[in-house]
Scaffold this motif. Structure first.
Motif, mmCIF file in Angstrom:
data_model
loop_
_atom_site.group_PDB
_atom_site.id
_atom_site.type_symbol
_atom_site.label_atom_id
_atom_site.label_comp_id
_atom_site.label_asym_id
_atom_site.label_seq_id
_atom_site.Cartn_x
_atom_site.Cartn_y
_atom_site.Cartn_z
ATOM 1 N N GLU A 1 0.826 -1.214 0.000
ATOM 2 C CA GLU A 1 0.000 0.000 0.000
ATOM 3 C C GLU A 1 0.858 1.260 0.000
ATOM 4 O O GLU A 1 0.515 2.260 -0.647
ATOM 5 N N ARG B 1 -5.138 -6.285 -0.996
ATOM 6 C CA ARG B 1 -4.320 -5.110 -0.729
ATOM 7 C C ARG B 1 -2.986 -5.175 -1.459
ATOM 8 O O ARG B 1 -2.416 -4.155 -1.857
ATOM 9 N N LYS C 1 -3.000 -3.765 -5.024
ATOM 10 C CA LYS C 1 -2.950 -2.321 -5.245
ATOM 11 C C LYS C 1 -1.660 -1.907 -5.948
ATOM 12 O O LYS C 1 -1.656 -1.018 -6.809
ATOM 13 N N LEU D 1 -9.471 -1.225 -3.402
ATOM 14 C CA LEU D 1 -9.279 -0.497 -2.148
ATOM 15 C C LEU D 1 -9.567 -1.381 -0.942
ATOM 16 O O LEU D 1 -10.310 -2.350 -1.047
#
Length: 511
Positions: free
Chosen positions: A337, A376, A379, A511
């Motif tokens: 992230e 995640r 991302k 997200l």
């Protein structure tokens, strides 16, 4: 008539001087004993001398204080224009009310219209309770402006005191947040509310102090020692960034050495021979970028991933690199992230991406799986695949599995991929390959015989960059000492890059 005009001007100047003097005296009396600067002192430290022009300095709500607890306006930093607003904790605890909220919104509108960065200095108690829903309305209106400005102008927040409740979501919407150790707090609910709701006892610093936000939650991008350090970091950051998404970043003379230097030659000795031996990736990066200067972002958070601004050939770039010193450089949730947000910022403001890969893959583990490493971790894949800026990647040592794919590989759209002879590119490392492909053979052996055969098989399955180079996945295998020259040449060649994108409103990042 001229005399009357002169009287009015003198009266205006006197009113302004008196209002500022009284406000600053009151602010200093309340801030200095706490070791804190006033709002105006902070702005003066950030901006060029004499450049700050205040707006709505006489604004007030009802019979409240002049300025309504907020100083706002425009100025220059190193000769480049910015907009700035600073909460004045000495007035209503720096809380945001109807008049001060209108001032923030006005300066945000000005920043967006004129295409300049905006710096917000937060030191307040959130929405002003006395003014009820109007203060909440101002925060919601401010959130819309931060959202509209995202990817259009750089937005930077300094947290130089308390920032609580709904107020924390304004800096959370900006690009970079700076906190000061033992001075800043960012919490949605304070210790008293937490105690009443759950019975849990915790101090404000342990709940949302500067160090917690910089190292644990990742809400802050820089942990400063004091206010001057925080402001100096912001000024340095602004020097790497364009004013907006249509302008280029500041450029400097390209005075880099055109031939291999003694510093370059040191790259030949940095990576240890042992595949599992650690080293500091910073030692690599500082020998490649101009003057060895790196401005790390999120440096105290997810240290297994490095994100930093630098210059190559006099131009700003965003650097993303695995850090073998921490967790062997494996990518976990926090690292993914952290890097994804940084990559997307660089792409939004047209800053080329320079990636250095030394990664064993995504971090395995129960906590990671249950924490959402699939969603995640995706991302970072999304961010690299979406980015249209020039992308140059250097594979330094290992690049295995999903870690190889995500760290700026050709398959995600990188333009130039280089590899050192030490690079090992494969699905898994040789040890893992042997355990999968030869487990039955090894299971039939025991003791010294098994150990000897395992070593022999591992030697046979040693990876190299050449199979990837044969397929065009690596453009060139280079001597480490020539990395600076190769990277500089690649980025120069990519300056005119264009990359059409599909027509759509926006993508749906996981997200």
């Amino acid at each position: 008539m001229a005399d009357r005009t002169r009287e009015l001007i003198d009266d205006l100047l006197l009113r302004r001087e008196e209002a500022v003097r009284l406000a600053e005296k009151r602010a200093a009396e309340r801030q200095h004993p706490k070791g804190k600067l006033t709002a105006r002192e902070r702005i003066a430290l950030l901006t060029d001398p004499g450049s700050f022009v205040e707006i709505d300095e006489f604004a007030r709500h009802g019979s409240g204080a002049t300025g309504d607890g907020l100083v706002a306006g425009h100025a220059t930093v190193d000769g480049r224009p910015i907009c700035v607003h600073a909460q004045d904790f000495s007035v209503f605890g720096g809380s945001l009310g109807e008049a001060s909220g209108a001032k923030v919104n006005k300066v945000m509108d000005l920043a967006i219209r004129t295409g300049v960065p905006v710096v917000g200095i937060n030191d307040g108690g959130g929405a002003r309770i006395q003014e009820g829903v109007t203060s909440l309305a101002r925060y919601a209106e401010l959130a819309v402006r931060h959202t509209n400005a995202s990817g259009v102008i750089p937005q930077i927040s300094l947290i130089l005191g308390p920032c609580a409740g709904g107020a924390v979501y304004a800096p959370a919407l900006t690009d970079f947040t700076v906190v000061v150790d033992k001075l800043s707090q960012m919490v949605v609910t304070g210790p008293d509310v937490l105690r009443a709701a759950t019975g849990e006892e915790i101090t404000l610093d342990d709940l949302g102090g500067a160090r917690v936000n910089a190292t644990v939650s990742g809400n802050a991008h820089y942990l400063a020692d004091d206010e001057p350090d925080a402001i100096d970091w912001v000024k340095t950051l602004l020097g790497y960034l364009p004013a907006n998404n249509r302008d280029g970043a500041p450029e400097y003379d390209d005075d880099t050495a055109p031939e291999v230097t003694a510093s370059d030659l040191e790259l030949n000795r940095i990576v240890p021979d042992g595949a599992n031996q650690g080293y500091d990736m910073i030692d690599v990066l500082t020998r490649v970028v101009d003057d060895g200067d790196l401005l790390q972002v999120h440096g105290a958070f997810a240290p297994n991933m490095i994100c930093a601004f630098a210059r190559v050939g006099g131009r700003s770039v965003g650097v993303v690199a695995n850090q073998p010193r921490f967790g062997a450089g494996a990518i976990d949730i926090d690292a993914s992230e952290k890097a994804a947000r940084f990559v997307r910022f660089c792409d939004a403001f047209n800053l080329p991406l320079l990636t250095f890969a030394d990664v064993p893959g995504y971090l395995p583990g129960l906590d990671q799986e249950r924490g959402g490493i699939i969603r995640r971790g995706a991302k970072l894949i999304y961010a690299y695949a979406e980015a249209t800026v020039p992308k140059v990647t250097v594979v330094v040592r290992k690049a295995y599995g999903g870690g190889y794919a995500v760290m700026g590989s050709k398959h995600l759209g990188a333009d130039v991929n280089l590899a050192w002879p030490t690079a090992r590119i494969a699905v898994v490392g040789p040890e893992g390959t042997v355990q999968v492909l030869h487990r039955r053979e090894l299971a039939a052996l025991s003791g010294a015989e098994r150990a000897a055969r395992e070593r022999e098989l591992i030697a046979q399955h040693q990876d190299s960059p050449y199979p990837a180079a044969e397929r065009g996945y690596v453009d060139s295998v280079i001597e480490p000492a020539r990395t600076r020259l190769a990277v500089t040449a690649a980025l120069r060649a990519l300056r005119g890059k264009t990359s059409p994108v599909p027509a759509r409103k926006h993508g749906n990042i996981p997200l």
